[in-house]
Design an enzyme around this catalytic site. Structure first.
Site, short mmCIF file in Angstrom:
data_model
loop_
_atom_site.label_atom_id
_atom_site.label_comp_id
_atom_site.label_asym_id
_atom_site.label_seq_id
_atom_site.Cartn_x
_atom_site.Cartn_y
_atom_site.Cartn_z
N GLU A 184 -7.86 -12.91 -4.66
CA GLU A 184 -8.87 -12.43 -5.60
C GLU A 184 -9.72 -13.60 -6.13
O GLU A 184 -10.93 -13.53 -6.18
CB GLU A 184 -8.18 -11.70 -6.75
CG GLU A 184 -9.06 -10.66 -7.38
CD GLU A 184 -8.31 -9.87 -8.42
OE1 GLU A 184 -7.07 -9.87 -8.40
OE2 GLU A 184 -8.99 -9.26 -9.26
N ARG B 217 7.91 -9.59 -0.22
CA ARG B 217 8.41 -8.21 -0.17
C ARG B 217 8.36 -7.65 1.24
O ARG B 217 9.13 -6.76 1.61
CB ARG B 217 7.65 -7.33 -1.17
CG ARG B 217 8.15 -7.55 -2.58
CD ARG B 217 7.17 -7.10 -3.61
NE ARG B 217 6.20 -8.12 -3.91
CZ ARG B 217 5.05 -7.93 -4.50
NH1 ARG B 217 4.69 -6.73 -4.85
NH2 ARG B 217 4.24 -8.93 -4.74
P1 AMP Z 1 -4.53 -8.03 -0.57
O1 AMP Z 1 -4.52 -9.32 0.22
O2 AMP Z 1 -5.64 -7.97 -1.56
O3 AMP Z 1 -4.47 -6.83 0.35
O4 AMP Z 1 -3.21 -8.04 -1.46
C1 AMP Z 1 -1.99 -7.68 -0.90
C2 AMP Z 1 -0.87 -8.57 -1.38
O5 AMP Z 1 -0.90 -8.76 -2.80
C3 AMP Z 1 0.45 -7.93 -1.05
O6 AMP Z 1 1.38 -8.95 -0.63
C4 AMP Z 1 0.88 -7.26 -2.34
O7 AMP Z 1 2.26 -7.34 -2.53
C5 AMP Z 1 0.11 -7.99 -3.44
N1 AMP Z 1 -0.58 -7.08 -4.38
C6 AMP Z 1 -1.93 -6.92 -4.50
N2 AMP Z 1 -2.26 -6.02 -5.44
C7 AMP Z 1 -1.08 -5.56 -5.94
C8 AMP Z 1 -0.71 -4.59 -6.95
N3 AMP Z 1 -1.65 -3.90 -7.64
N4 AMP Z 1 0.60 -4.36 -7.18
C9 AMP Z 1 1.54 -5.05 -6.49
N5 AMP Z 1 1.28 -5.98 -5.54
C10 AMP Z 1 0.00 -6.25 -5.27
#
Ligand code: AMP
Length: 181
Positions: A101, A64
């Protein structure tokens, strides 16, 4: 009546409960991308502080971040760098592991995508724990990039991603925050 930026964005982002797994509220930006006015407004707002400044490249995180980053690069008259999941880029790459995660994954960019000292803006749709953006920032810095900022439409502040990037001296710009995860 004129709607505020926040109203426009909240109205255009769709929330899908329990996707991709139970307990997750998935913030779906495909509805925002499909709304001409909301898409333009989001891009205009993300670009705003950097308009008229020198930005050599915009780096977008798969997938995205490619859509938003491409539009932002066009608006800033900058080049674009795709940061991809491993194994997708055809030329010589640099790679970094980043935490998800559950477990870890790896992302890559072309070794020649950025030159030392180039000013780069990092883009993705959403920041949660910040693991993905931190990995991308490390890759860019490894190749000598000067990271001007990291930009996201959505912040999930309870997950601490913004704080993680700011601790690395990466300024963060986000447009709308949602509680929880
Ligand atoms: P993070 O590495 O935990 O900051 O996760 C960010 C990545 O995971 C991004 O590329 C987001 O598009 C996706 N992502 C994580 N949580 C969500 C959520 N609740 N809704 C949509 N996309 C998410």
């Amino acid at each position: 009546m004129k709607t505020t930026l926040e109203e426009t964005l909240r109205g255009a982002i769709r929330t899908i409960p329990d996707y991709p797994k139970p307990g997750i509220l998935f913030r779906d930006i495909t509805t925002l991308l499909g709304d001409a006015r909301a898409f333009r407004r989001a891009v205009d707002e993300l670009v705003h502080p950097y308009a008229g400044t020198k930005v050599d490249k915009v780096a977008g995180i798969e997938a995205r971040g490619f859509i938003l980053g491409g539009a932002i690069a066009h608006q800033l008259s900058s080049g674009f760098i795709p940061i991809r999941k491993k194994g997708k880029l055809p030329h010589d790459t640099v790679r970094v592991a980043y935490s998800l995660e559950y477990g870890i994954d790896e992302m890559e960019m072309h070794r020649d995508a950025v030159k030392p000292g180039e000013r780069v803006i990092l883009v993705d749709d959403l920041i949660a724990t910040g693991g993905t953006a931190e990995g991308a920032a490390k890759l860019l810095r490894q190749m000598g990039a000067d990271i001007v900022a990291a930009c996201f439409v959505i912040d999930l502040p309870d997950l601490g991603g913004r704080a993680k990037l700011e601790a690395l001296d990466v300024p963060v710009r986000t447009l709308v925050a949602y509680e929880g995860h």
